[in-house]
Design a protein around this motif. Structure first.
Motif, PDB file in Angstrom:
ATOM      1  N   LEU A   1       7.473   6.060   6.418  1.00 41.03           N
ATOM      2  CA  LEU A   1       6.869   4.989   7.203  1.00 41.03           C
ATOM      3  C   LEU A   1       6.549   5.449   8.616  1.00 41.03           C
ATOM      4  O   LEU A   1       5.527   5.075   9.191  1.00 41.03           O
ATOM      5  CB  LEU A   1       7.802   3.783   7.262  1.00 41.03           C
ATOM      6  N   ARG A   2       7.408   6.277   9.178  1.00 47.96           N
ATOM      7  CA  ARG A   2       7.155   6.780  10.523  1.00 47.96           C
ATOM      8  C   ARG A   2       5.914   7.654  10.555  1.00 47.96           C
ATOM      9  O   ARG A   2       5.152   7.628  11.521  1.00 47.96           O
ATOM     10  CB  ARG A   2       8.363   7.565  11.025  1.00 47.96           C
ATOM     11  N   VAL A   3       5.700   8.407   9.487  1.00 50.06           N
ATOM     12  CA  VAL A   3       4.552   9.322   9.430  1.00 50.06           C
ATOM     13  C   VAL A   3       3.268   8.590   9.036  1.00 50.06           C
ATOM     14  O   VAL A   3       2.197   8.825   9.604  1.00 50.06           O
ATOM     15  CB  VAL A   3       4.836  10.476   8.442  1.00 50.06           C
ATOM     16  N   HIS A   4       3.355   7.691   8.063  1.00 46.35           N
ATOM     17  CA  HIS A   4       2.165   7.075   7.481  1.00 46.35           C
ATOM     18  C   HIS A   4       1.954   5.607   7.850  1.00 46.35           C
ATOM     19  O   HIS A   4       0.951   5.016   7.442  1.00 46.35           O
ATOM     20  CB  HIS A   4       2.222   7.189   5.953  1.00 46.35           C
ATOM     21  N   GLY A   5       2.878   5.037   8.596  1.00 43.79           N
ATOM     22  CA  GLY A   5       2.784   3.623   8.922  1.00 43.79           C
ATOM     23  C   GLY A   5       1.493   3.251   9.646  1.00 43.79           C
ATOM     24  O   GLY A   5       0.894   2.198   9.378  1.00 43.79           O
ATOM     25  N   ALA A   6       1.040   4.113  10.548  1.00 45.13           N
ATOM     26  CA  ALA A   6      -0.191   3.824  11.288  1.00 45.13           C
ATOM     27  C   ALA A   6      -1.393   3.730  10.353  1.00 45.13           C
ATOM     28  O   ALA A   6      -2.318   2.951  10.595  1.00 45.13           O
ATOM     29  CB  ALA A   6      -0.429   4.900  12.354  1.00 45.13           C
ATOM     30  N   THR A   7      -1.375   4.511   9.281  1.00 47.63           N
ATOM     31  CA  THR A   7      -2.475   4.470   8.310  1.00 47.63           C
ATOM     32  C   THR A   7      -2.495   3.125   7.591  1.00 47.63           C
ATOM     33  O   THR A   7      -3.567   2.547   7.359  1.00 47.63           O
ATOM     34  CB  THR A   7      -2.335   5.604   7.283  1.00 47.63           C
ATOM     35  N   LEU A   8      -1.330   2.602   7.247  1.00 50.81           N
ATOM     36  CA  LEU A   8      -1.272   1.288   6.610  1.00 50.81           C
ATOM     37  C   LEU A   8      -1.793   0.214   7.559  1.00 50.81           C
ATOM     38  O   LEU A   8      -2.522  -0.705   7.139  1.00 50.81           O
ATOM     39  CB  LEU A   8       0.160   0.947   6.198  1.00 50.81           C
ATOM     40  N   GLN A   9      -1.428   0.319   8.828  1.00 50.74           N
ATOM     41  CA  GLN A   9      -1.874  -0.679   9.799  1.00 50.74           C
ATOM     42  C   GLN A   9      -3.376  -0.585  10.058  1.00 50.74           C
ATOM     43  O   GLN A   9      -4.016  -1.590  10.399  1.00 50.74           O
ATOM     44  CB  GLN A   9      -1.129  -0.502  11.126  1.00 50.74           C
TER      45      GLN A   9
ATOM     46  N   MET B   1       0.825  -1.215   0.000  1.00 43.84           N
ATOM     47  CA  MET B   1       0.000   0.000   0.000  1.00 43.84           C
ATOM     48  C   MET B   1       0.855   1.259   0.000  1.00 43.84           C
ATOM     49  O   MET B   1       0.365   2.362  -0.273  1.00 43.84           O
ATOM     50  CB  MET B   1      -0.941  -0.012   1.213  1.00 43.84           C
ATOM     51  N   ALA B   2       2.124   1.123   0.323  1.00 39.20           N
ATOM     52  CA  ALA B   2       3.045   2.265   0.354  1.00 39.20           C
ATOM     53  C   ALA B   2       3.577   2.568  -1.046  1.00 39.20           C
ATOM     54  O   ALA B   2       3.483   1.728  -1.949  1.00 39.20           O
ATOM     55  CB  ALA B   2       4.207   1.963   1.296  1.00 39.20           C
ATOM     56  N   PRO B   3       4.145   3.744  -1.253  1.00 33.63           N
ATOM     57  CA  PRO B   3       4.792   4.023  -2.534  1.00 33.63           C
ATOM     58  C   PRO B   3       5.873   2.980  -2.823  1.00 33.63           C
ATOM     59  O   PRO B   3       6.545   2.506  -1.901  1.00 33.63           O
ATOM     60  CB  PRO B   3       5.397   5.418  -2.324  1.00 33.63           C
ATOM     61  N   PRO B   4       6.075   2.601  -4.074  1.00 35.46           N
ATOM     62  CA  PRO B   4       7.075   1.579  -4.417  1.00 35.46           C
ATOM     63  C   PRO B   4       8.459   1.858  -3.853  1.00 35.46           C
ATOM     64  O   PRO B   4       9.174   0.921  -3.461  1.00 35.46           O
ATOM     65  CB  PRO B   4       7.072   1.604  -5.947  1.00 35.46           C
ATOM     66  N   ALA B   5       8.860   3.124  -3.795  1.00 36.25           N
ATOM     67  CA  ALA B   5      10.191   3.453  -3.282  1.00 36.25           C
ATOM     68  C   ALA B   5      10.320   3.107  -1.802  1.00 36.25           C
ATOM     69  O   ALA B   5      11.416   2.782  -1.322  1.00 36.25           O
ATOM     70  CB  ALA B   5      10.499   4.927  -3.503  1.00 36.25           C
TER      71      ALA B   5
END
Length: 239
Positions: free
Chosen positions: A227-235, A183-187
């Motif tokens: 990931l630190r900023v948006h990781g919670a959204t993925l979870q 779900m994250a950007p490919p990079a």
């Protein structure tokens, strides 16, 4: 009162609301740890040993205001259901169970649509299966590329639904990743793959380790911060 490993206790928050805290024992922990489980929307108090479970409960109670604040700022959960919009490879993607055939497929558009035909009540299962399959493919390609660049070998790649780590590496070369990286950007996915491949050379986070990561991914700091900023959204998506 006695406390047990895996037990959930309820604390009273500053607004009088109930705050759930799960007690866990982890022999690898060197001290009492307090973290959030974004998907269950509860705190986890970790003790290094069983005899310290009571201390972990007290540790959480002393920091109930911090737990309350962190829980309030968690992103809203997004279910894998008809019409939901999720992130897929960093771009918006709408989910639908409406369509022909029996194979899930990505339909280009604005936004793209992940069409997984079938019973709407089981759309979440088909969506999860599709995302895991794509995650494994993307991660495997990235790992092969970075392993070749670093001249290292791995013994296994697994894709799991982990809560506390985006990736891990064991001493015998087994690499494990969270399927939610799709779900994250490919990079960002590529950075995590590089990170774990670098651990095949250095099982630590020393300057030499980060030098290996930089060899594969020059902008690793940017992707780590994402990931630190948006990781919670993925979870919180599809949980």
């Amino acid at each position: 009162m006695p406390y047990n490993n895996g037990q959930t206790v309820t604390l009273s928050g500053p607004d009088g609301d109930e705050i759930r805290v799960r007690l866990e024992v982890n022999s690898k922990a060197r001290r009492l740890i307090l973290r959030l489980d974004e998907r269950r929307r509860e705190a986890v108090a970790v003790a290094p040993s069983r005899r310290q479970i009571k201390d972990a409960a007290a540790f959480a109670a002393e920091r109930v205001d911090w737990i309350h604040s962190r829980l309030r700022h968690l992103p809203d959960a997004v279910s894998f259901e008809e019409g939901s919009v999720i992130s897929y490879r960093g771009a918006p993607c709408r989910l639908t169970a409406i369509g022909d055939g029996r194979v899930a497929r990505l339909v280009p558009g604005d936004p793209n649509t992940l069409c997984a035909p079938g019973d709407p009540d089981t759309l979440h299962l088909r969506t999860t299966r599709y995302l895991k399959k794509q995650a494994r493919a993307d991660i495997t390609r990235a790992v092969k590329r970075h392993a070749a660049r670093l001249n290292v070998t791995y013994s296994e790649i697994s894709v799991k639904d982990t809560r506390s780590r985006w990736g891990s590496c064991t001493a015998d070369g087994k690499l494990s990743f969270s399927w939610r990286l799709i779900m994250a950007p490919p990079a960002v996915l590529d950075y995590v793959a590089a990170h774990e491949c670098a651990h095949l050379l250095e099982m630590n986070h020393s300057p030499r380790f980060w030098a290996h990561v930089s060899t594969c991914c020059v902008d690793w700091k940017t992707h780590r911060n994402w990931l630190r900023v948006h990781g919670a959204t993925l979870q919180a998506t599809g949980s």
